[in-house]
Enzyme design. Structure first.
Site, PDB file in Angstrom:
ATOM      1  N   ASP A  17       2.205  -6.131  -1.146  1.00  0.00           N
ATOM      2  CA  ASP A  17       2.061  -6.415   0.284  1.00  0.00           C
ATOM      3  C   ASP A  17       1.119  -7.599   0.452  1.00  0.00           C
ATOM      4  O   ASP A  17      -0.055  -7.446   0.760  1.00  0.00           O
ATOM      5  CB  ASP A  17       1.526  -5.171   1.002  1.00  0.00           C
ATOM      6  N   LYS A  42       7.003  -3.102   5.702  1.00  0.00           N
ATOM      7  CA  LYS A  42       5.837  -2.256   5.943  1.00  0.00           C
ATOM      8  C   LYS A  42       5.691  -2.063   7.437  1.00  0.00           C
ATOM      9  O   LYS A  42       5.601  -3.044   8.187  1.00  0.00           O
ATOM     10  CB  LYS A  42       4.580  -2.898   5.362  1.00  0.00           C
ATOM     11  N   ASP A  47       1.771 -10.481   2.428  1.00  0.00           N
ATOM     12  CA  ASP A  47       2.342 -11.369   3.454  1.00  0.00           C
ATOM     13  C   ASP A  47       1.299 -11.890   4.431  1.00  0.00           C
ATOM     14  O   ASP A  47       1.659 -12.477   5.458  1.00  0.00           O
ATOM     15  CB  ASP A  47       3.474 -10.657   4.209  1.00  0.00           C
ATOM     16  N   LYS A  66       3.566  -0.698  10.526  1.00  0.00           N
ATOM     17  CA  LYS A  66       2.280  -0.283  11.044  1.00  0.00           C
ATOM     18  C   LYS A  66       2.502   0.670  12.216  1.00  0.00           C
ATOM     19  O   LYS A  66       3.270   0.368  13.141  1.00  0.00           O
ATOM     20  CB  LYS A  66       1.471  -1.493  11.520  1.00  0.00           C
ATOM     21  N   CYS A 118      -3.432  -7.180   0.786  1.00  0.00           N
ATOM     22  CA  CYS A 118      -4.344  -8.237   1.230  1.00  0.00           C
ATOM     23  C   CYS A 118      -4.698  -8.015   2.684  1.00  0.00           C
ATOM     24  O   CYS A 118      -4.095  -7.193   3.373  1.00  0.00           O
ATOM     25  CB  CYS A 118      -3.693  -9.613   1.059  1.00  0.00           C
ATOM     26  N   ASP A 151      -5.813   3.465   0.541  1.00  0.00           N
ATOM     27  CA  ASP A 151      -6.231   2.091   0.850  1.00  0.00           C
ATOM     28  C   ASP A 151      -7.709   2.088   1.192  1.00  0.00           C
ATOM     29  O   ASP A 151      -8.553   1.784   0.354  1.00  0.00           O
ATOM     30  CB  ASP A 151      -5.394   1.524   1.992  1.00  0.00           C
ATOM     31  N   LYS A 200      -6.988  -4.285  -3.184  1.00  0.00           N
ATOM     32  CA  LYS A 200      -7.193  -5.500  -2.400  1.00  0.00           C
ATOM     33  C   LYS A 200      -8.457  -6.183  -2.923  1.00  0.00           C
ATOM     34  O   LYS A 200      -9.510  -5.547  -3.043  1.00  0.00           O
ATOM     35  CB  LYS A 200      -7.360  -5.184  -0.911  1.00  0.00           C
ATOM     36  N   GLU A 244       0.942   5.152   3.463  1.00  0.00           N
ATOM     37  CA  GLU A 244      -0.333   4.520   3.089  1.00  0.00           C
ATOM     38  C   GLU A 244      -1.473   5.006   3.976  1.00  0.00           C
ATOM     39  O   GLU A 244      -1.422   4.862   5.196  1.00  0.00           O
ATOM     40  CB  GLU A 244      -0.193   2.994   3.177  1.00  0.00           C
ATOM     41  N   THR A 281       5.603  -7.257   7.105  1.00  0.00           N
ATOM     42  CA  THR A 281       4.951  -6.281   7.974  1.00  0.00           C
ATOM     43  C   THR A 281       5.541  -6.308   9.379  1.00  0.00           C
ATOM     44  O   THR A 281       5.692  -7.371   9.987  1.00  0.00           O
ATOM     45  CB  THR A 281       3.441  -6.538   8.052  1.00  0.00           C
ATOM     46  N   ASP A 302       2.292   2.674   7.334  1.00  0.00           N
ATOM     47  CA  ASP A 302       0.830   2.558   7.259  1.00  0.00           C
ATOM     48  C   ASP A 302       0.187   2.922   8.596  1.00  0.00           C
ATOM     49  O   ASP A 302       0.145   2.112   9.512  1.00  0.00           O
ATOM     50  CB  ASP A 302       0.446   1.133   6.861  1.00  0.00           C
TER      51      ASP A 302
END
Length: 330
Positions: free
Chosen positions: A296, A148, A298, A150, A274, A224, A246, A201, A125, A175
């Protein structure tokens, strides 16, 4: 069979601030559950998430209310009837899976009829920051298979472009954590495609994602915050191509397995994710990760110090916790 259940609040400092569109955190606050009996101990972890109205204090109180049920031999099915989906049930459900496997002298993967856990490509991430700072992080992980990114609304396209320029080869998840509007998704989709974004996402708030049904796009879009349990899947048809499972949303591995089966049967691609957590939080999710198109997990990599024997990153390949850490005897 007599068992005992205990729960506590554990806090793990992060090695760097974790910034997403709705805020920043510097520590992971988790609830750790232990189920003991017949000479065996099972563990589970949940991360109460304020976005879903959860707190550590409320999670501990909910677990205390379920303690008598578990201690007198209640099953995971009994637990699902007694507690709603969420972080508290996740911690207890996974502790029961762990205890059951150890007590039976087998593994959770065998009990669930799943392949044994193996290393998987898991997203690294890149948290929200100035585009140059995000590019520097991406450059350090340019050899990873999956990144990923953000983003929020401000500077989103510049941030994505900076990451892609610094890391030309990894697959890319973007995301926004519910921070975009449908007009922004529609207006930015060509640039996202040009930047070779593999998955977008949850761009819209969960209560406003009905607008995605009318969006004409070749982008793969993943639910999500709009997805918690299998009961939510029907409303997501025509809006999303993928769903992010998740365990803190599903309430544990038990419901997550059912959700994965139902989602696959409905044609959704699978992502397994997670919260920011320790390796105890991702150990059960690694069972599902073996069949997911995007992984994902991490969360533990953000900790200054993980639990002993936890997962390790090797250039974007997540090495599972050591044998005996969760779900099997050492």
């Amino acid at each position: 069979m007599l068992r005992t259940l205990s729960a506590r609040h554990d806090r793990f400092a992060l090695n760097a601030p974790f910034r997403i569109s709705r805020g920043v955190k510097t520590a992971a606050d988790v609830v750790t559950v232990t189920v003991a009996g017949a000479g065996h101990v099972g563990r589970g972890e949940g991360v109460p998430y304020p976005r879903y109205g959860e707190t550590v204090e409320a999670a501990l109180a909910a677990i205390e209310q379920a303690r008598a049920l578990i201690e007198r031999g209640g099953s995971r099915a009994d637990l699902a009837g007694a507690m709603p989906a969420g972080a508290a049930r996740n911690a207890v459900d996974n502790a029961l899976w762990d205890w059951e496997a150890r007590a039976a002298g087998t593994s959770v993967s065998d009990r669930a009829g799943l392949p044994a856990v193996a290393p998987v490509a898991s997203a690294i991430t890149v948290a929200i920051d100035h585009p140059d700072a995000m590019a520097a992080v991406a450059a350090r992980h340019a050899d990873a298979p999956l990144l990923k990114v953000k983003v929020a609304r401000e500077d989103a396209l510049r941030q994505i472009a900076a990451v892609r320029a610094a890391a030309p080869t990894p697959r890319l998840i973007v995301d926004p954590n519910e921070s975009w509007t449908i007009e922004e998704v529609r207006g930015w989709q060509d640039e996202l495609i040009a930047q070779r974004v593999d998955l977008l996402e949850q761009p819209l708030p969960a209560g406003e994602d009905g607008a995605l049904a009318a969006l004409e796009t070749s982008l793969a879009i993943c639910a999500d915050e709009s997805l918690h349990t299998a009961a939510d899947l029907g409303a997501l048809r025509g809006r999303y191509t993928h769903v992010n499972i998740k365990l803190d949303k599903t309430g544990g591995l038990t419901e997550a397995l059912s959700l994965a089966e139902a989602a696959s049967a409905m044609g959704f691609g699978l992502m397994v994710g997670c919260m920011v957590c320790s390796s105890l939080g991702i150990a059960p999710a690694l069972l599902l990760a073996q069949r997911a198109q995007f992984v994902d997990l991490d969360g533990p990599l953000w900790l200054a110090a993980d639990r002993d024997g936890g997962a390790i990153d090797d250039h974007g390949i997540l090495q599972p916790p050591r044998r005996g850490f969760w779900g099997e005897a050492a």
